[in-house]
Design a protein around this motif. Sequence first.
Motif, PDB file in Angstrom:
ATOM      1  N   ASP A   1       0.829  -1.212   0.000  1.00  0.00           N
ATOM      2  CA  ASP A   1       0.000   0.000   0.000  1.00  0.00           C
ATOM      3  C   ASP A   1       0.862   1.259   0.000  1.00  0.00           C
ATOM      4  N   GLU A   2       1.946   1.239   0.781  1.00  0.00           N
ATOM      5  CA  GLU A   2       2.819   2.410   0.863  1.00  0.00           C
ATOM      6  C   GLU A   2       3.534   2.658  -0.461  1.00  0.00           C
ATOM      7  N   VAL A   3       4.036   1.591  -1.057  1.00  0.00           N
ATOM      8  CA  VAL A   3       4.717   1.736  -2.351  1.00  0.00           C
ATOM      9  C   VAL A   3       3.747   2.237  -3.410  1.00  0.00           C
ATOM     10  N   ALA A   4       2.518   1.695  -3.401  1.00  0.00           N
ATOM     11  CA  ALA A   4       1.517   2.129  -4.375  1.00  0.00           C
ATOM     12  C   ALA A   4       1.190   3.603  -4.187  1.00  0.00           C
TER      13      ALA A   4
ATOM     14  N   GLY B   1       1.514  10.482 -10.998  1.00  0.00           N
ATOM     15  CA  GLY B   1       0.218  11.040 -11.359  1.00  0.00           C
ATOM     16  C   GLY B   1      -0.859   9.970 -11.261  1.00  0.00           C
ATOM     17  N   ALA B   2      -2.094  10.396 -11.393  1.00  0.00           N
ATOM     18  CA  ALA B   2      -3.225   9.487 -11.203  1.00  0.00           C
ATOM     19  C   ALA B   2      -3.282   8.433 -12.300  1.00  0.00           C
ATOM     20  N   ARG B   3      -3.538   7.199 -11.868  1.00  0.00           N
ATOM     21  CA  ARG B   3      -3.731   6.096 -12.806  1.00  0.00           C
ATOM     22  C   ARG B   3      -5.008   5.360 -12.449  1.00  0.00           C
ATOM     23  N   LEU B   4      -5.698   4.902 -13.455  1.00  0.00           N
ATOM     24  CA  LEU B   4      -6.942   4.161 -13.246  1.00  0.00           C
ATOM     25  C   LEU B   4      -6.900   2.913 -14.106  1.00  0.00           C
ATOM     26  N   HIS B   5      -6.954   1.760 -13.468  1.00  0.00           N
ATOM     27  CA  HIS B   5      -6.906   0.479 -14.175  1.00  0.00           C
ATOM     28  C   HIS B   5      -8.280  -0.186 -14.057  1.00  0.00           C
ATOM     29  N   ILE B   6      -8.959  -0.331 -15.183  1.00  0.00           N
ATOM     30  CA  ILE B   6     -10.268  -0.962 -15.174  1.00  0.00           C
ATOM     31  C   ILE B   6     -10.214  -2.259 -15.974  1.00  0.00           C
ATOM     32  N   GLY B   7     -11.141  -3.140 -15.690  1.00  0.00           N
ATOM     33  CA  GLY B   7     -11.205  -4.409 -16.400  1.00  0.00           C
ATOM     34  C   GLY B   7     -12.627  -4.719 -16.806  1.00  0.00           C
ATOM     35  N   SER B   8     -12.774  -5.645 -17.728  1.00  0.00           N
ATOM     36  CA  SER B   8     -14.120  -6.005 -18.177  1.00  0.00           C
ATOM     37  C   SER B   8     -14.091  -7.347 -18.896  1.00  0.00           C
TER      38      SER B   8
ATOM     39  N   GLU C   1      -6.457  14.074 -17.032  1.00  0.00           N
ATOM     40  CA  GLU C   1      -5.105  13.997 -16.464  1.00  0.00           C
ATOM     41  C   GLU C   1      -4.776  12.606 -15.922  1.00  0.00           C
ATOM     42  N   THR C   2      -5.734  11.692 -16.044  1.00  0.00           N
ATOM     43  CA  THR C   2      -5.551  10.346 -15.508  1.00  0.00           C
ATOM     44  C   THR C   2      -5.150   9.373 -16.609  1.00  0.00           C
ATOM     45  N   ASP C   3      -4.171   8.540 -16.307  1.00  0.00           N
ATOM     46  CA  ASP C   3      -3.748   7.488 -17.234  1.00  0.00           C
ATOM     47  C   ASP C   3      -4.690   6.296 -17.041  1.00  0.00           C
ATOM     48  N   THR C   4      -5.662   6.147 -17.943  1.00  0.00           N
ATOM     49  CA  THR C   4      -6.674   5.101 -17.817  1.00  0.00           C
ATOM     50  C   THR C   4      -6.346   3.945 -18.755  1.00  0.00           C
ATOM     51  N   THR C   5      -6.285   2.731 -18.191  1.00  0.00           N
ATOM     52  CA  THR C   5      -5.989   1.549 -18.991  1.00  0.00           C
ATOM     53  C   THR C   5      -7.088   0.512 -18.806  1.00  0.00           C
ATOM     54  N   ILE C   6      -7.206  -0.398 -19.768  1.00  0.00           N
ATOM     55  CA  ILE C   6      -8.241  -1.428 -19.751  1.00  0.00           C
ATOM     56  C   ILE C   6      -7.610  -2.805 -19.860  1.00  0.00           C
ATOM     57  N   ARG C   7      -8.159  -3.757 -19.108  1.00  0.00           N
ATOM     58  CA  ARG C   7      -7.757  -5.166 -19.197  1.00  0.00           C
ATOM     59  C   ARG C   7      -9.032  -5.971 -19.444  1.00  0.00           C
ATOM     60  N   THR C   8      -9.076  -6.747 -20.513  1.00  0.00           N
ATOM     61  CA  THR C   8     -10.233  -7.590 -20.778  1.00  0.00           C
ATOM     62  C   THR C   8      -9.866  -9.053 -20.552  1.00  0.00           C
TER      63      THR C   8
ATOM     64  N   ASP D   1     -12.327   0.516  -0.349  1.00  0.00           N
ATOM     65  CA  ASP D   1     -11.602   1.771  -0.111  1.00  0.00           C
ATOM     66  C   ASP D   1     -11.657   2.713  -1.312  1.00  0.00           C
ATOM     67  N   GLY D   2     -12.449   2.366  -2.320  1.00  0.00           N
ATOM     68  CA  GLY D   2     -12.657   3.271  -3.444  1.00  0.00           C
ATOM     69  C   GLY D   2     -11.663   3.101  -4.575  1.00  0.00           C
ATOM     70  N   THR D   3     -11.554   4.140  -5.413  1.00  0.00           N
ATOM     71  CA  THR D   3     -10.685   4.108  -6.593  1.00  0.00           C
ATOM     72  C   THR D   3      -9.738   5.301  -6.560  1.00  0.00           C
ATOM     73  N   PRO D   4      -8.561   5.198  -7.197  1.00  0.00           N
ATOM     74  CA  PRO D   4      -7.565   6.266  -7.122  1.00  0.00           C
ATOM     75  C   PRO D   4      -7.924   7.509  -7.924  1.00  0.00           C
ATOM     76  N   ALA D   5      -8.814   7.369  -8.887  1.00  0.00           N
ATOM     77  CA  ALA D   5      -9.212   8.517  -9.705  1.00  0.00           C
ATOM     78  C   ALA D   5     -10.727   8.480  -9.887  1.00  0.00           C
ATOM     79  N   GLY D   6     -11.378   9.547  -9.474  1.00  0.00           N
ATOM     80  CA  GLY D   6     -12.829   9.546  -9.537  1.00  0.00           C
ATOM     81  C   GLY D   6     -13.406   8.666  -8.437  1.00  0.00           C
ATOM     82  N   THR D   7     -14.682   8.846  -8.151  1.00  0.00           N
ATOM     83  CA  THR D   7     -15.325   8.005  -7.144  1.00  0.00           C
ATOM     84  C   THR D   7     -15.965   6.802  -7.821  1.00  0.00           C
ATOM     85  N   PRO D   8     -16.222   5.727  -7.070  1.00  0.00           N
ATOM     86  CA  PRO D   8     -16.917   4.575  -7.664  1.00  0.00           C
ATOM     87  C   PRO D   8     -18.251   4.966  -8.296  1.00  0.00           C
TER      88      PRO D   8
END
Length: 319
Positions: free
Chosen positions: A82-85, A93-100, A119-126, A276-283
Amino acid sequence: MELEVRHLRALCAIADSGSVRKAARQLGMTQPSLTTQLHRIEKALGGQLFFREPTGSRPTPLGHAVLCRARPIVAEMRALVDEVASVSHRAQGARLHIGSTNSPAVAGWLRRLRVRLPETDTTIRTDVSANALLHMVVTGQLDAAFVHEVEGAPLRVPDGLVAHELIAREPQFIALADSHPAAAQDVVRVADLAEDQWMVDPTVDGEWAGLRRIWAAAGINPRVVHGDYLTAVDLVTAGEVVTPCQPTARSRHGMAIRPLYGDPLAVRLFMACRQDGTPAGTPDELFADLTASYMEIAWASDAYRAWLARHDPPLPVAT
């Protein structure tokens, strides 16, 4: 075998949940896999760590001793990660990793997120496996995942996740060649496809169990070919197979998409994220973007729009 933190985490999960089955669900594993891992750990430590009882698993004296040492190590490792993250997040900067799991709504979801969070680096994993995606969320590899749960085949939702339900029961349609006799009907009965070859992707969690259930209910035992649904498109248009599909799926030249009579095959759609939510934007914001994207493709689908017109619409009109 050399013990690793993941082995200690597994022991703590078994002790905390009181059973291997519940612990496997928390860890996103199958029960046989965790049982095998436990046997290897016990062999490495030279003794039995849990009493196996009808009501569950209880630590042996050796198990208590190991757990007393394991819990602080697991807690310290979690704090370290958690500390390293947190440091990485502030530095990069803010990163958002989503999956589907595969869904036509994903493209619109990504588009909306990038517009709202420039300003957020948003990535997707399927991934075809919803269980795998849920495990990635709870372990911090993803921040949120949009998944489907086949009716009658519950997913292994780990503790610590919050589910935001999009659709309680989305009907699954059937894709078939437009030259197929059943394509002339507005609604297709499963029994009318008894002589067809069905293509099924066995790697999709719950899909195989759901199809066997509706075949049994219809009294049919069709021929089955295993494959992925990308390959299925060409085989469907060629008239070689029929295959289940999402109601939001886009029809191709030579293909017809029809609802099944009585909607026997359905899925639950939801977005999962950590408590505990998401790093960018709220759930709630992520879920609102996902909802808008789903509504957009739902009402753009001719087959789904016609189905909605015949039922009490579970969806608001797209805006």
